[in-house]
Write an enzyme that holds these catalytic residues in place. Structure first.
Site, short mmCIF file in Angstrom:
data_model
loop_
_atom_site.label_atom_id
_atom_site.label_comp_id
_atom_site.label_asym_id
_atom_site.label_seq_id
_atom_site.Cartn_x
_atom_site.Cartn_y
_atom_site.Cartn_z
N LYS A 160 -11.57 -3.51 -4.96
CA LYS A 160 -10.75 -3.46 -3.98
C LYS A 160 -10.79 -4.63 -3.09
O LYS A 160 -10.10 -5.57 -2.71
CB LYS A 160 -10.44 -2.26 -3.40
CG LYS A 160 -9.26 -2.58 -2.27
CD LYS A 160 -7.81 -2.75 -2.57
CE LYS A 160 -6.82 -3.13 -1.64
NZ LYS A 160 -6.53 -2.10 -0.64
N LYS B 143 -10.46 -7.45 8.05
CA LYS B 143 -11.56 -6.74 7.84
C LYS B 143 -11.78 -6.44 6.29
O LYS B 143 -13.02 -6.35 5.87
CB LYS B 143 -11.22 -5.04 8.29
CG LYS B 143 -11.97 -3.97 7.94
CD LYS B 143 -11.81 -3.19 6.71
CE LYS B 143 -10.45 -2.63 7.01
NZ LYS B 143 -10.39 -1.63 5.75
#
Length: 242
Positions: free
Chosen positions: A112, A181
């Site tokens: 991911k 992030k």
């Protein structure tokens, strides 16, 4: 069985292992499914601690955006043992038809993070090229539609630009801070393996500038504003620009 989906692995650690956290409430044999876009190494550390309490922990982040979630085909990347995957996949398939076994614990989070870094690189490159074409007199919708039918097609030409930018909505439902992030989770992973990531590093730096200029909690669609300001090429519909 507990599902968690939180902003970061640090938050997951606090919710699961902190004072009064999930681990103190769950019985032995419980399974926690972490759908956060998390740090694979932190995931493995959390799982190791939980294992001592006889609590299982696997990662299952998702990708595909709001459209994928609404249509029930968002990708769910499961990291854990094959036995755990076989046990949890029938439940996950009630959420999506695309449930994928990524490998051992942390693999889902690793994929991911890599996926989101690649998404960012492609997104920035696409806005750069579309801005060039608009400056040269090409209609932005024509540029995007043509690229989408050509070898340069990607998520930005398929969904981001048509659904959020060319439509004038400017609402992808994902903040600049979250993408920053996520991209840095991948870059930190690369650092652990002593890998240089020149494109990823540049993309993260460019996104940092956009966050500083337009606000970290702004929708990721503000990337369009950055390119419009920097190039003078107007991508959004002019009658919906305010």
């Amino acid at each position: 069985l507990v599902f968690v989906s939180l902003p970061s692995s640090e938050t997951v650690k606090e919710v699961v292992l902190g004072d009064g956290g999930l681990s103190s409430k769950l019985s032995k044999g419980s399974l926690i499914v972490d759908m956060t876009t998390g740090d694979p190494n932190m995931t493995r550390k959390i799982a190791k601690t939980l294992l001592q309490m006889k609590i299982e922990f696997i990662d299952a982040p998702v990708s595909g955006g709001p459209r994928g979630a609404q249509e029930g085909n968002i990708a769910i990347m499961v990291g854990g043992s094959l036995e755990q995957y076989n046990r949890i996949s029938p439940i996950l398939r009630k959420i999506s038809t695309n449930v994928l076994y990524s490998g051992e614990l942390g693999s889902g989070h690793a994929i991911k993070a890599g996926n989101n870094l690649l998404n960012l690189i492609c997104r920035l490159a696409t806005f750069e090229v579309v801005s060039l074409l608009v400056k040269d007199g090409v209609d932005p919708e024509t540029a995007v539609n043509t690229i989408q039918k050509s070898s340069g097609r990607n998520y930005a030409t398929e969904i981001t630009l048509p659904d959020n930018i060319l439509s004038g909505k400017m609402n992808q439902g994902f903040t600049t801070s979250l993408m920053y992030k996520d991209s840095n989770v991948a870059l930190n992973l690369a650092s652990l393996h002593d890998l240089e990531m020149p494109l990823g590093t540049l993309a993260s730096a460019l996104l940092s500038e956009i966050g500083n200029d337009f606000g970290w909690q702004a929708d990721l669609s503000t990337i369009a504003l950055s390119y419009e300001a920097g190039t003078g090429a107007w991508i959004r519909p002019k009658d919906r620009s305010k």
